[in-house]
Write a protein that holds these residues in place. Structure first.
Motif, short mmCIF file in Angstrom:
data_model
loop_
_atom_site.label_atom_id
_atom_site.label_comp_id
_atom_site.label_asym_id
_atom_site.label_seq_id
_atom_site.Cartn_x
_atom_site.Cartn_y
_atom_site.Cartn_z
N LEU A 214 0.82 -1.21 0.00
CA LEU A 214 0.00 0.00 0.00
C LEU A 214 0.86 1.27 0.00
CD1 LEU A 214 -2.72 -1.08 2.59
CD2 LEU A 214 -2.87 -1.13 0.10
N TYR A 215 2.15 1.12 -0.26
CA TYR A 215 3.08 2.25 -0.31
C TYR A 215 3.05 3.08 0.98
CZ TYR A 215 3.27 1.17 -5.28
OH TYR A 215 3.44 0.54 -6.49
N GLY A 216 2.87 2.39 2.09
CA GLY A 216 2.91 3.08 3.37
C GLY A 216 1.65 3.87 3.70
N LEU A 217 0.62 3.77 2.86
CA LEU A 217 -0.61 4.54 3.10
C LEU A 217 -1.50 3.83 4.10
CD1 LEU A 217 -1.49 5.57 -0.57
CD2 LEU A 217 -0.55 7.04 1.22
N GLU A 218 -2.22 4.63 4.88
CA GLU A 218 -3.20 4.10 5.82
C GLU A 218 -4.54 3.91 5.10
OE1 GLU A 218 -2.51 3.22 8.94
OE2 GLU A 218 -0.43 3.79 8.60
N PRO A 219 -5.42 3.03 5.61
CA PRO A 219 -6.74 2.85 4.98
C PRO A 219 -7.52 4.15 4.86
CG PRO A 219 -6.34 1.12 6.58
CD PRO A 219 -5.21 2.08 6.72
N GLU A 220 -7.43 5.01 5.89
CA GLU A 220 -8.14 6.30 5.81
C GLU A 220 -7.59 7.16 4.67
OE1 GLU A 220 -8.27 4.77 10.01
OE2 GLU A 220 -6.74 5.00 8.45
N GLU A 221 -6.26 7.09 4.47
CA GLU A 221 -5.64 7.85 3.39
C GLU A 221 -6.05 7.27 2.03
OE1 GLU A 221 -1.50 9.40 5.34
OE2 GLU A 221 -1.60 7.30 4.75
N ILE A 222 -6.12 5.94 1.94
CA ILE A 222 -6.54 5.30 0.69
C ILE A 222 -7.97 5.69 0.37
CG2 ILE A 222 -6.99 3.08 -0.41
CD1 ILE A 222 -4.65 1.95 1.23
N THR A 223 -8.83 5.68 1.37
CA THR A 223 -10.22 6.10 1.16
C THR A 223 -10.28 7.54 0.70
OG1 THR A 223 -10.95 4.59 2.90
CG2 THR A 223 -12.48 6.33 2.26
N HIS A 224 -9.48 8.39 1.33
CA HIS A 224 -9.43 9.81 0.94
C HIS A 224 -8.98 9.96 -0.51
CE1 HIS A 224 -8.94 14.11 1.48
NE2 HIS A 224 -7.71 14.02 1.03
N LEU A 225 -7.93 9.23 -0.89
CA LEU A 225 -7.41 9.29 -2.27
C LEU A 225 -8.43 8.73 -3.25
CD1 LEU A 225 -3.69 8.20 -1.78
CD2 LEU A 225 -4.56 10.49 -2.25
N LEU A 226 -9.13 7.65 -2.86
CA LEU A 226 -10.12 7.06 -3.73
C LEU A 226 -11.26 8.03 -4.00
CD1 LEU A 226 -11.26 4.61 -5.25
CD2 LEU A 226 -12.30 3.87 -3.12
N LEU A 227 -11.75 8.69 -2.95
CA LEU A 227 -12.83 9.66 -3.14
C LEU A 227 -12.36 10.83 -3.99
CD1 LEU A 227 -14.30 9.73 0.48
CD2 LEU A 227 -15.31 8.67 -1.54
N GLN A 228 -11.13 11.27 -3.76
CA GLN A 228 -10.58 12.37 -4.55
C GLN A 228 -10.44 11.97 -6.02
OE1 GLN A 228 -6.37 13.57 -4.22
NE2 GLN A 228 -7.14 15.55 -3.54
N LYS A 229 -9.90 10.75 -6.24
CA LYS A 229 -9.74 10.26 -7.62
C LYS A 229 -11.08 10.12 -8.32
CE LYS A 229 -9.96 6.21 -8.74
NZ LYS A 229 -10.97 5.32 -9.41
N GLU A 230 -12.08 9.60 -7.59
CA GLU A 230 -13.40 9.42 -8.19
C GLU A 230 -14.03 10.77 -8.53
OE1 GLU A 230 -16.47 7.07 -9.67
OE2 GLU A 230 -14.47 6.55 -8.99
N THR A 231 -13.84 11.75 -7.66
CA THR A 231 -14.37 13.09 -7.93
C THR A 231 -13.71 13.69 -9.17
OG1 THR A 231 -14.78 13.43 -5.57
CG2 THR A 231 -14.74 15.38 -6.96
#
Length: 548
Positions: A214-231
């Motif tokens: 996960l490249y050192g990312l936390e689940p909360e960070e992945i969720t944040h990035l996913l929502l940002q990417k989807e937007t």
């Protein structure tokens, strides 16, 4: 995502609040799960072993008691005057051989004839659990407190001539049984502890491996990035479609759905469908086969021309899919036209500014030389020229936009030492609708610009551009002649192709292509004819009526 990109995310993204790191969370969760599982298993096995050992000892005691009760000498001894003198020597070797804690034999009055403690022979048996054997003739296992303590006992009646004459009791002390169970349990718990320890160590390695993936990312960070990417994905104006290595659609944003489907219908998700089923003309399967990218390719989707880019997706040097981005070409062409028109206005203003600056310096020089008469004469001459142009254009071309571009091109031609002439008899009084006028401006700007560039390359004959226009008849007609080198006949059909140019240099070959597209959109056309000036002559026509 590489290390640089990850660091960029770490630095610039607003990270969510993470209370417990993923690595620690996984170690705690997996460790707790393993511990609970093996504690539960340990408790179960402990009780299972305890019950099994007690059952086995009870069955062993019952088996030994049964064997002893069938010894003929023992059965006959009950009729002797002193049964204990026969029975005690008989059962003592059996007790030692079987490892039983005690073997007690008693008569129907529960008087002992055999016991490990010789002093207790002749006394009454303790435990009050002999009745089922002495009265009902049953063989059974019981737990009771005897003279030696709490024990597991096997009870069997003794028969002589089909009559119950006594009872055999073989037992093991509960303390000894618990000691045996404790020995087994200690080994069991030690093994379980080792397993749990290895499980926790494994959890640490698993957590470290997953964190690395996960490249050192936390689940909360992945969720944040996913929502940002989807937007970002759904808000972008370009259509985006991605497929896996089997050609199945894995992603399609809202802009892509609007192009794929009729906007009046409900948008249907194509996720999971083959790309050839959704978009038969797609070249994504070719990209998957060759691994090569395609850029700025034209494609027709639902009657709309789009520009498509197709790029393969690689992971660890393995092709895992492809992504295609496309945008409505009409929008791009419209933007190009607007930019071209803006550039033409800017060029015209720059030409006027430059020419006006030259004239101001000329007047300044005449005044400094005290040539007032020449300065006044020069001002009047220039003023008359400008006034003549303005008066002519205001009279013959009432439309301010067309008037402005013609005046700007007149000044641009003068600045570049090219004579631009608007021929007598030219007129354009017919009012054009705004859309057609904008298209005509694009065409005029490109054609006069090209004519001036062509004429100024002529070093021998006069550098001249002639413009004639008329609205007599059903069409509006413009003719633009120049004294340049002209266009070879064999290239007459290619000059309107986008990217083709007779001029040297990059980023050329778009002016005439855009001009023709604009005229065709307005319902008109463009033709190449022989020029009276020796160069090229372009004729453009636009119908007057509002329908194309």
């Amino acid at each position: 995502m590489n290390l640089f990109q990850h660091n960029a995310y770490e630095k610039f993204l607003l990270k969510p609040n993470v209370k417990i790191k993923l690595k620690l969370k996984m170690i705690l969760l997996i460790g707790t799960l393993i511990s609970l599982m093996f504690i539960t298993m340990g408790v179960f096995l402990h009780y299972f072993f305890s019950d099994t050992i007690e059952t086995q000892l009870g069955e062993r005691a019952l088996s030994v008691a049964t064997s002893i009760s069938h010894i003929p000498e023992l059965q006959e001894a009950f009729a002797e005057p002193d049964p204990a003198s026969v029975i005690q020597p008989l059962v003592k070797p059996i007790q030692e051989a079987t490892g039983a804690e005690f073997i007690v034999v008693g008569n129907t009055d529960e008087i002992r004839y055999a016991h490990p403690d010789l002093e207790k022979i002749g006394l009454k048996m303790i435990g009050e659990d002999n009745e089922p054997a002495l009265i009902d003739g049953e063989s059974y296992v019981s737990k009771a407190i005897g003279s030696l303590g709490y024990s597991i006992r096997g009870k069997v009646p003794v028969y002589s001539e089909n009559e119950i004459v006594g009872v055999v009791s073989v037992g093991y002390l509960i303390n000894d049984v618990q000691s045996l169970i404790h020995t087994y349990s200690r080994e069991l718990w030690f093994v379980l502890f080792l397993i749990v320890s290895f499980g926790i160590i494994g959890a640490i390695f698993i957590a470290h491996y997953i964190k690395k993936l996960l490249y050192g990312l936390e689940p909360e960070e992945i969720t944040h990035l996913l929502l940002q990417k989807e937007t970002i994905l759904q808000s972008t104006h370009e259509g985006i479609i991605a497929v896996n290595q089997e050609g199945m659609i894995t992603l399609a944003n809202h802009a892509a759905l609007k192009l794929l489907y009729d906007q009046n219908k409900a948008l249907i998700s194509p996720i999971g469908k083959p790309i050839k089923e959704v978009l038969p003309q797609s070249a994504l399967p070719q990209v998957l086969h060759t691994g090569e990218s395609h850029f700025d390719k034209q494609m027709y989707i639902g009657g709309i021309t789009v520009l498509v880019n197709r790029v393969p997706i690689f992971y660890e040097k393995k092709l895992i899919g492809a992504v295609s981005t496309f945008r409505n070409k009409t929008e791009i062409d419209q933007l190009t036209k607007e930019l071209t028109k803006t550039k033409q206005y800017a060029d015209a203003l720059r030409a006027q500014t430059h020419e006006f600056s030259n004239k101001l310096f000329t007047i300044l020089g005449l005044l400094q030389l005290n040539r007032k008469k020449e300065a006044i004469s020069f001002i009047k001459k220039e003023n008359n020229i400008q006034q003549d142009w303005i008066h002519f254009l205001l009279e013959k071309v009432p439309d301010p936009m067309i008037n402005a571009i013609l005046l700007g091109k007149l000044n641009q031609a003068m600045e570049q030492r090219v004579e631009m002439v608007i021929e007598d008899g030219s007129q354009l009084t017919y009012p054009l609708e705004e859309h057609k006028r904008d298209l005509l401006l694009t065409a005029l700007g490109n054609l006069i610009e090209n004519a001036i560039d062509s004429a100024k390359t002529n070093r021998h004959s006069p550098r001249q551009v002639n413009v004639f226009f008329t609205d007599i008849g059903d069409d509006i007609i413009f003719e633009i002649d120049d004294s340049g080198p002209g266009i070879p006949p064999d290239l007459a059909n290619e000059i309107f192709t986008k990217g083709f140019s007779t001029k040297k240099g990059a980023h050329r070959g778009f002016g005439l292509a855009l001009t023709k597209e604009a005229l065709l959109e307005a319902g008109g056309n463009i033709y190449l004819e022989e020029s009276d000036l020796g160069g090229a002559c372009f004729v453009i026509t636009i119908p007057k009526d509002s329908e194309s």
